[in-house]
Design an enzyme around this catalytic site. Structure first.
Site, PDB file in Angstrom:
ATOM      1  N   LYS A 178       1.204  -1.367  -0.030  1.00 26.22           N
ATOM      2  CA  LYS A 178       0.087  -0.134  -0.407  1.00 26.22           C
ATOM      3  C   LYS A 178       0.876   0.754  -0.539  1.00 26.22           C
ATOM      4  O   LYS A 178       2.062   1.610   0.450  1.00 26.22           O
ATOM      5  CB  LYS A 178      -0.816  -0.270   1.010  1.00 26.22           C
ATOM      6  CG  LYS A 178      -2.236  -0.910   1.357  1.00 26.22           C
ATOM      7  CD  LYS A 178      -2.853  -1.145   2.260  1.00 26.22           C
ATOM      8  CE  LYS A 178      -4.051  -2.254   2.458  1.00 26.22           C
ATOM      9  NZ  LYS A 178      -4.977  -1.591   3.839  1.00 26.22           N
TER      10      LYS A 178
ATOM     11  N   HIS B  78      -2.062  -5.085   1.500  1.00 28.53           N
ATOM     12  CA  HIS B  78      -3.749  -5.937   1.312  1.00 28.53           C
ATOM     13  C   HIS B  78      -3.104  -7.483   0.704  1.00 28.53           C
ATOM     14  O   HIS B  78      -2.514  -8.246  -0.477  1.00 28.53           O
ATOM     15  CB  HIS B  78      -4.252  -5.711   0.484  1.00 28.53           C
ATOM     16  CG  HIS B  78      -5.608  -5.354   0.170  1.00 28.53           C
ATOM     17  ND1 HIS B  78      -7.094  -5.976   0.534  1.00 28.53           N
ATOM     18  CD2 HIS B  78      -5.897  -6.925  -1.254  1.00 28.53           C
ATOM     19  CE1 HIS B  78      -7.689  -6.761   0.384  1.00 28.53           C
ATOM     20  NE2 HIS B  78      -6.587  -7.510  -0.648  1.00 28.53           N
TER      21      HIS B  78
ATOM     22  N   PHE C   1     -15.243   4.934   7.618  1.00 30.60           N
ATOM     23  CA  PHE C   1     -13.851   4.447   7.151  1.00 30.60           C
ATOM     24  C   PHE C   1     -13.582   4.561   5.255  1.00 30.60           C
ATOM     25  O   PHE C   1     -12.347   5.293   5.022  1.00 30.60           O
ATOM     26  CB  PHE C   1     -12.786   3.427   8.165  1.00 30.60           C
ATOM     27  CG  PHE C   1     -12.843   2.013   7.488  1.00 30.60           C
ATOM     28  CD1 PHE C   1     -12.294   1.699   6.441  1.00 30.60           C
ATOM     29  CD2 PHE C   1     -13.841   1.294   8.662  1.00 30.60           C
ATOM     30  CE1 PHE C   1     -12.777  -0.167   6.008  1.00 30.60           C
ATOM     31  CE2 PHE C   1     -13.991   0.020   7.817  1.00 30.60           C
ATOM     32  CZ  PHE C   1     -13.357  -0.567   7.023  1.00 30.60           C
TER      33      PHE C   1
ATOM     34  N   ARG D 260       2.175  -6.732   9.400  1.00 33.85           N
ATOM     35  CA  ARG D 260       1.638  -5.206   9.324  1.00 33.85           C
ATOM     36  C   ARG D 260       2.439  -5.156  11.019  1.00 33.85           C
ATOM     37  O   ARG D 260       2.923  -3.771  10.938  1.00 33.85           O
ATOM     38  CB  ARG D 260       0.193  -5.436   9.687  1.00 33.85           C
ATOM     39  CG  ARG D 260      -0.281  -5.337   7.933  1.00 33.85           C
ATOM     40  CD  ARG D 260      -1.174  -6.501   7.851  1.00 33.85           C
ATOM     41  NE  ARG D 260      -3.091  -5.246   7.232  1.00 33.85           N
ATOM     42  CZ  ARG D 260      -3.749  -5.745   7.047  1.00 33.85           C
ATOM     43  NH1 ARG D 260      -4.163  -7.041   7.528  1.00 33.85           N
ATOM     44  NH2 ARG D 260      -4.664  -5.558   5.579  1.00 33.85           N
TER      45      ARG D 260
ATOM     46  N   GLU E 156     -10.734 -10.205  -7.491  1.00 25.69           N
ATOM     47  CA  GLU E 156      -9.768  -9.210  -7.289  1.00 25.69           C
ATOM     48  C   GLU E 156      -8.078  -8.926  -8.305  1.00 25.69           C
ATOM     49  O   GLU E 156      -8.270  -8.065  -8.582  1.00 25.69           O
ATOM     50  CB  GLU E 156      -8.857  -8.943  -5.312  1.00 25.69           C
ATOM     51  CG  GLU E 156      -9.902  -8.643  -4.638  1.00 25.69           C
ATOM     52  CD  GLU E 156      -9.109  -8.786  -3.567  1.00 25.69           C
ATOM     53  OE1 GLU E 156      -9.890  -8.143  -2.738  1.00 25.69           O
ATOM     54  OE2 GLU E 156      -7.995  -9.064  -2.879  1.00 25.69           O
TER      55      GLU E 156
ATOM     56  N   ARG F 218      -1.984 -14.021   4.660  1.00 24.85           N
ATOM     57  CA  ARG F 218      -3.051 -13.478   5.577  1.00 24.85           C
ATOM     58  C   ARG F 218      -2.680 -13.337   6.796  1.00 24.85           C
ATOM     59  O   ARG F 218      -2.407 -12.366   7.558  1.00 24.85           O
ATOM     60  CB  ARG F 218      -4.114 -14.216   5.958  1.00 24.85           C
ATOM     61  CG  ARG F 218      -4.918 -14.165   4.356  1.00 24.85           C
ATOM     62  CD  ARG F 218      -5.024 -12.118   4.430  1.00 24.85           C
ATOM     63  NE  ARG F 218      -6.434 -12.016   5.420  1.00 24.85           N
ATOM     64  CZ  ARG F 218      -7.068 -10.302   5.607  1.00 24.85           C
ATOM     65  NH1 ARG F 218      -7.300 -10.185   4.644  1.00 24.85           N
ATOM     66  NH2 ARG F 218      -7.542 -10.377   7.072  1.00 24.85           N
TER      67      ARG F 218
ATOM     68  N   ASN G 251      -1.650   0.318   7.094  1.00 25.69           N
ATOM     69  CA  ASN G 251      -1.439  -0.436   7.158  1.00 25.69           C
ATOM     70  C   ASN G 251      -0.168  -1.643   6.516  1.00 25.69           C
ATOM     71  O   ASN G 251      -0.413  -2.753   6.502  1.00 25.69           O
ATOM     72  CB  ASN G 251      -2.864  -1.357   7.522  1.00 25.69           C
ATOM     73  CG  ASN G 251      -3.608  -2.045   6.605  1.00 25.69           C
ATOM     74  OD1 ASN G 251      -2.770  -1.251   5.664  1.00 25.69           O
ATOM     75  ND2 ASN G 251      -4.577  -2.724   7.567  1.00 25.69           N
TER      76      ASN G 251
HETATM   77  N1  UDP Z   1      -9.660   0.290   7.375  1.00 23.99           N
HETATM   78  C1  UDP Z   1      -9.462   1.282   8.352  1.00 23.99           C
HETATM   79  N2  UDP Z   1     -10.423   1.075   8.878  1.00 23.99           N
HETATM   80  C2  UDP Z   1     -10.631   0.393  10.134  1.00 23.99           C
HETATM   81  C3  UDP Z   1     -10.305  -0.832   9.377  1.00 23.99           C
HETATM   82  C4  UDP Z   1     -10.204  -1.541   7.586  1.00 23.99           C
HETATM   83  O1  UDP Z   1      -9.131   1.905   8.062  1.00 23.99           O
HETATM   84  O2  UDP Z   1     -11.346   0.449  11.147  1.00 23.99           O
HETATM   85  C5  UDP Z   1      -8.717  -0.039   6.320  1.00 23.99           C
HETATM   86  C6  UDP Z   1      -7.673  -1.061   5.572  1.00 23.99           C
HETATM   87  O3  UDP Z   1      -6.739  -0.416   5.043  1.00 23.99           O
HETATM   88  C7  UDP Z   1      -8.204  -2.343   5.460  1.00 23.99           C
HETATM   89  C8  UDP Z   1      -9.006  -1.783   4.867  1.00 23.99           C
HETATM   90  O4  UDP Z   1      -9.270  -0.585   5.075  1.00 23.99           O
HETATM   91  O5  UDP Z   1      -6.769  -3.363   5.230  1.00 23.99           O
HETATM   92  C9  UDP Z   1      -9.769  -3.330   4.947  1.00 23.99           C
HETATM   93  O6  UDP Z   1     -10.170  -3.266   5.994  1.00 23.99           O
HETATM   94  P1  UDP Z   1     -10.604  -5.038   6.167  1.00 23.99           P
HETATM   95  O7  UDP Z   1     -11.181  -5.004   7.453  1.00 23.99           O
HETATM   96  O8  UDP Z   1     -10.364  -6.181   4.809  1.00 23.99           O
HETATM   97  O9  UDP Z   1      -9.022  -6.009   6.345  1.00 23.99           O
HETATM   98  P2  UDP Z   1      -8.051  -7.093   5.796  1.00 23.99           P
HETATM   99  O10 UDP Z   1      -8.429  -7.424   5.066  1.00 23.99           O
HETATM  100  O11 UDP Z   1      -7.024  -5.576   5.308  1.00 23.99           O
HETATM  101  O12 UDP Z   1      -7.500  -6.789   7.093  1.00 23.99           O
END
Ligand code: UDP
Length: 139
Positions: free
Chosen positions: A10, A116, A58, A103, A127, A86, A113
């Site tokens: 990212k 992705h 968000f 992370r 995706e 993951r 973070n």
């Molecule tokens: N995110 C955020 N605030 C939150 C949760 C998620 O800004 O409270 C952002 C963060 O960059 C995250 C992305 O939204 O990676 C997608 O969220 P998801 O829950 O899908 O998490 P991921 O699969 O990336 O761990």
């Protein structure tokens, strides 16, 4: 089972010149990069990519951040690639991520973070073609 997953280094990480370090962690975990390019996402691309989150508080901030600079998108291949990546990434919130994960090591906060990764086979199947054509995927 050999799977493919979709990855983004990212903008917060690319801005700090961490793409090499993050890709090394991915490769050290045994995942093979079968497609890769740098992109600077448009607002429309980011909104479409994160459409599942469009009603979350968000969302607007996330879209602005994802468009704030270039990122590295890639397709990773390997045994259980989706779950494995993951694990390498760690929890969404770096404060909760395990030691040694991308992370925990590099993320700035729950939004910025650093990476992705697709969370399920159906997500990976959506995706990967969102950013790559068949011709861009090798191996
Ligand atoms: N995110 C955020 N605030 C939150 C949760 C998620 O800004 O409270 C952002 C963060 O960059 C995250 C992305 O939204 O990676 C997608 O969220 P998801 O829950 O899908 O998490 P991921 O699969 O990336 O761990």
């Amino acid at each position: 089972m050999i799977e493919r997953t979709f990855s983004i280094v990212k903008p917060d990480a690319v801005q700090r010149n961490l793409q090499g370090a993050i890709l090394k962690m991915i490769q050290d975990a045994g995942l093979k990069i079968v497609a890769m390019k740098m992109i600077h996402m448009t607002k429309e691309q980011a909104e479409g990519f994160y459409a599942v989150h469009k009603d979350r508080p968000f969302f607007d901030s996330l879209v602005a951040y994802m468009c704030s600079g270039p990122c590295v998108v890639s397709v990773l291949e390997g045994e259980n690639a989706i779950a494995k990546y993951r694990e390498v990434m760690g929890a969404t919130n770096p404060a909760e991520a395990a030691e040694g994960t991308i992370r925990k090591t590099f993320a700035l906060d729950i939004e910025k973070n650093s990476c992705h990764g697709s969370d399920a086979p159906e997500t990976a199947a959506q995706e990967i073609p969102y950013f790559f054509s068949q011709l861009e995927i090798v191996g």
